[in-house]
Motif scaffolding. Structure first.
Motif, PDB file in Angstrom:
ATOM      1  N   ALA A 197      50.605 -31.521 -14.240  1.00  9.20           N
ATOM      2  CA  ALA A 197      51.874 -31.952 -14.825  1.00  9.20           C
ATOM      3  C   ALA A 197      52.553 -32.989 -13.928  1.00  9.20           C
ATOM      4  N   VAL A 198      52.495 -32.764 -12.607  1.00  8.22           N
ATOM      5  CA  VAL A 198      53.078 -33.723 -11.662  1.00  8.22           C
ATOM      6  C   VAL A 198      52.407 -35.080 -11.816  1.00  8.22           C
ATOM      7  N   ARG A 199      51.085 -35.096 -11.929  1.00  6.85           N
ATOM      8  CA  ARG A 199      50.358 -36.354 -12.095  1.00  6.85           C
ATOM      9  C   ARG A 199      50.709 -37.038 -13.408  1.00  6.85           C
ATOM     10  N   ASN A 200      51.229 -36.266 -14.340  1.00  4.59           N
ATOM     11  CA  ASN A 200      51.641 -36.807 -15.631  1.00  4.59           C
ATOM     12  C   ASN A 200      53.110 -37.238 -15.616  1.00  4.59           C
ATOM     13  N   GLY A 201      53.719 -37.282 -14.445  1.00  7.41           N
ATOM     14  CA  GLY A 201      55.087 -37.763 -14.314  1.00  7.41           C
ATOM     15  C   GLY A 201      56.156 -36.715 -14.489  1.00  7.41           C
ATOM     16  N   VAL A 202      55.790 -35.425 -14.415  1.00 10.04           N
ATOM     17  CA  VAL A 202      56.752 -34.338 -14.600  1.00 10.04           C
ATOM     18  C   VAL A 202      57.168 -33.786 -13.234  1.00 10.04           C
ATOM     19  N   ASP A 203      58.437 -33.513 -13.064  1.00 14.22           N
ATOM     20  CA  ASP A 203      58.959 -32.865 -11.868  1.00 14.22           C
ATOM     21  C   ASP A 203      58.781 -31.358 -12.049  1.00 14.22           C
ATOM     22  N   VAL A 204      57.976 -30.726 -11.199  1.00 14.34           N
ATOM     23  CA  VAL A 204      57.685 -29.296 -11.331  1.00 14.34           C
ATOM     24  C   VAL A 204      58.331 -28.546 -10.173  1.00 14.34           C
ATOM     25  N   ALA A 205      59.234 -27.637 -10.506  1.00 15.57           N
ATOM     26  CA  ALA A 205      59.951 -26.865  -9.493  1.00 15.57           C
ATOM     27  C   ALA A 205      59.252 -25.540  -9.236  1.00 15.57           C
ATOM     28  N   TRP A 206      59.391 -25.068  -8.009  1.00 11.59           N
ATOM     29  CA  TRP A 206      58.907 -23.735  -7.665  1.00 11.59           C
ATOM     30  C   TRP A 206      59.877 -23.115  -6.679  1.00 11.59           C
ATOM     31  N   CYS A 207      59.826 -21.785  -6.579  1.00 14.28           N
ATOM     32  CA  CYS A 207      60.765 -21.051  -5.726  1.00 14.28           C
ATOM     33  C   CYS A 207      60.015 -20.469  -4.533  1.00 14.28           C
ATOM     34  N   PRO A 208      60.248 -20.981  -3.310  1.00 17.03           N
ATOM     35  CA  PRO A 208      59.524 -20.489  -2.127  1.00 17.03           C
ATOM     36  C   PRO A 208      59.955 -19.102  -1.667  1.00 17.03           C
ATOM     37  N   THR A 209      61.106 -18.605  -2.170  1.00 13.85           N
ATOM     38  CA  THR A 209      61.633 -17.326  -1.690  1.00 13.85           C
ATOM     39  C   THR A 209      60.608 -16.204  -1.860  1.00 13.85           C
ATOM     40  N   GLY A 210      60.288 -15.538  -0.769  1.00 16.08           N
ATOM     41  CA  GLY A 210      59.366 -14.415  -0.803  1.00 16.08           C
ATOM     42  C   GLY A 210      57.907 -14.785  -0.891  1.00 16.08           C
ATOM     43  N   ARG A 211      57.576 -16.063  -0.859  1.00 20.30           N
ATOM     44  CA  ARG A 211      56.186 -16.506  -0.961  1.00 20.30           C
ATOM     45  C   ARG A 211      55.598 -16.738   0.423  1.00 20.30           C
ATOM     46  N   GLY A 212      54.303 -16.519   0.553  1.00 19.89           N
ATOM     47  CA  GLY A 212      53.628 -16.635   1.834  1.00 19.89           C
ATOM     48  C   GLY A 212      53.169 -18.047   2.144  1.00 19.89           C
ATOM     49  N   PRO A 213      52.546 -18.226   3.311  1.00 19.75           N
ATOM     50  CA  PRO A 213      52.077 -19.552   3.741  1.00 19.75           C
ATOM     51  C   PRO A 213      51.074 -20.186   2.777  1.00 19.75           C
ATOM     52  N   ALA A 214      50.205 -19.367   2.184  1.00 26.40           N
ATOM     53  CA  ALA A 214      49.206 -19.920   1.270  1.00 26.40           C
ATOM     54  C   ALA A 214      49.867 -20.531   0.041  1.00 26.40           C
ATOM     55  N   SER A 215      50.881 -19.828  -0.502  1.00 28.36           N
ATOM     56  CA  SER A 215      51.605 -20.363  -1.662  1.00 28.36           C
ATOM     57  C   SER A 215      52.322 -21.653  -1.302  1.00 28.36           C
ATOM     58  N   ARG A 216      52.924 -21.670  -0.125  1.00 30.03           N
ATOM     59  CA  ARG A 216      53.634 -22.884   0.318  1.00 30.03           C
ATOM     60  C   ARG A 216      52.674 -24.061   0.464  1.00 30.03           C
ATOM     61  N   ALA A 217      51.515 -23.793   1.036  1.00 33.20           N
ATOM     62  CA  ALA A 217      50.528 -24.863   1.218  1.00 33.20           C
ATOM     63  C   ALA A 217      50.057 -25.401  -0.127  1.00 33.20           C
ATOM     64  N   ARG A 218      49.816 -24.506  -1.082  1.00 32.55           N
ATOM     65  CA  ARG A 218      49.392 -24.940  -2.421  1.00 32.55           C
ATOM     66  C   ARG A 218      50.479 -25.769  -3.092  1.00 32.55           C
ATOM     67  N   ALA A 219      51.721 -25.322  -2.975  1.00 26.88           N
ATOM     68  CA  ALA A 219      52.829 -26.033  -3.612  1.00 26.88           C
ATOM     69  C   ALA A 219      52.996 -27.432  -3.031  1.00 26.88           C
ATOM     70  N   ILE A 220      52.886 -27.545  -1.717  1.00 29.44           N
ATOM     71  CA  ILE A 220      53.013 -28.857  -1.076  1.00 29.44           C
ATOM     72  C   ILE A 220      51.877 -29.773  -1.521  1.00 29.44           C
ATOM     73  N   SER A 221      50.653 -29.239  -1.519  1.00 30.86           N
ATOM     74  CA  SER A 221      49.500 -30.035  -1.926  1.00 30.86           C
ATOM     75  C   SER A 221      49.624 -30.503  -3.371  1.00 30.86           C
ATOM     76  N   ALA A 222      50.213 -29.652  -4.222  1.00 27.71           N
ATOM     77  CA  ALA A 222      50.349 -29.984  -5.641  1.00 27.71           C
ATOM     78  C   ALA A 222      51.514 -30.930  -5.915  1.00 27.71           C
ATOM     79  N   GLY A 223      52.362 -31.158  -4.929  1.00 29.12           N
ATOM     80  CA  GLY A 223      53.504 -32.041  -5.123  1.00 29.12           C
ATOM     81  C   GLY A 223      54.666 -31.391  -5.841  1.00 29.12           C
ATOM     82  N   LEU A 224      54.798 -30.063  -5.701  1.00 31.33           N
ATOM     83  CA  LEU A 224      55.873 -29.361  -6.390  1.00 31.33           C
ATOM     84  C   LEU A 224      57.189 -29.503  -5.628  1.00 31.33           C
ATOM     85  N   THR A 225      58.287 -29.337  -6.352  1.00 31.18           N
ATOM     86  CA  THR A 225      59.624 -29.476  -5.778  1.00 31.18           C
ATOM     87  C   THR A 225      60.199 -28.099  -5.460  1.00 31.18           C
TER      88      THR A 225
END
Length: 292
Positions: free
Chosen positions: A23-51
């Motif tokens: 979706a990000v590559r299609n020009g969409v701003d994708v939000a995610w909530c880091p609260t309570g998420r571990g390092p692996a989730s954070r790494a995936r979100a950063i790699s995916a370009g999530l906000t």
């Protein structure tokens, strides 16, 4: 030029992050909530370009569409949090859950003002060179909006043409076959290995079309994913039972997958270890700490 819009994803696991990245590559701003998420989730979100956003409320208040892509056991809790906030956008229930649970969740989020779409993901985590399919069932306008999010991406959005619950039914039908056959292949190889006839088994498997039985090198990845597949097979069983169909194979498959419960996300196990885990004696020794 396409206007910028925001959607939210709950929560970016391996599949969720890969779909959100499309979706990000299609020009969409994708939000995610880091609260309570571990390092692996954070790494995936950063790699995916999530906000990242400050909390669930911020994600829901700023998103027109929310994708729920989480482990089956968490589906109700995620939906309850969304419903309690009073989210009024499109809620895509895209988890591998039974038709009954899907319908209950959709009723719950709809009662709080959301427009529910039943979704089913079939295929691998998408990449630019590898596609997956998101089947959807819901109101035409809502499905069209979901389709537009992924229009120029590796996620194909396909309406089932059926009522809400039909996408989840398709997922249960496909997952039941796919995961059960791979588990049966592991059992067959374990039996053959125990009697020294693996080579002959491979010859017979290769006579027909390619199948998991002919690809034992795939089985360690089954063991690594068993912790996720087991709960999904119980959902398959519930869906079969709701139609008066036998559910024993799905439940037995889930029980068999439990033999690999200690192998969560361990991707480099030798095949011999994976097959050995299926033996009662080996499993008991491993749990008691006496296995090598």
């Amino acid at each position: 030029m396409r206007s910028r819009r925001r959607i939210g994803v709950l929560h970016p696991g391996q599949m969720g992050a890969a779909i959100a990245a499309q979706a990000v590559r299609n020009g969409v701003d994708v939000a995610w909530c880091p609260t309570g998420r571990g390092p692996a989730s954070r790494a995936r979100a950063i790699s995916a370009g999530l906000t990242p956003v400050a909390g669930l409320a911020d994600l829901l208040d700023s998103s027109s569409v929310v994708l729920s892509i989480c482990p089956p056991a968490a589906a109700e809790n995620v939906a309850s949090s969304v419903a309690e906030h009073g989210f009024a956008g499109i809620y895509v229930e895209a988890n591998a859950i039974s038709v009954r649970r899907c319908q209950m969740i959709m009723e719950q989020v709809a009662s709080s003002g959301a427009r529910a779409v039943d979704g089913a993901i079939i295929g691998p985590p998408p990449r630019d060179d590898l596609s997956t399919t998101l089947y959807v069932a819901g109101a035409d306008g809502d499905m069209a909006e979901v389709t537009d999010i992924f229009r120029e991406s590796s996620v194909r959005v396909v309406p089932t043409g059926g009522d809400q619950g039909s996408a989840s039914a398709l997922k249960m039908a496909y997952a039941g076959y796919q995961k059960a056959t791979r588990t049966l292949a592991a059992l067959a190889h374990a039996l053959a290995a125990g009697h020294g006839v693996t080579a002959h088994l491979l010859v017979e498997a290769a006579r027909g079309s390619r199948s998991p039985l002919a690809e034992p090198e795939y089985l360690p990845s089954v063991a690594a994913r068993a912790w996720r597949w087991g709960p999904e097979l119980y959902e398959v069983a519930d869906t079969l039972a709701a139609l008066g169909l036998p559910s024993e194979l799905a439940r037995a498959t889930a029980t068999t997958l439990g033999r690999w419960e200690d192998r969560r996300d361990v991707w480099d196990l030798p095949l011999e270890t994976v097959l050995g885990d299926l033996a009662d004696g080996h499993r008991d020794r491993r749990r008691s700490g006496t296995a090598g």
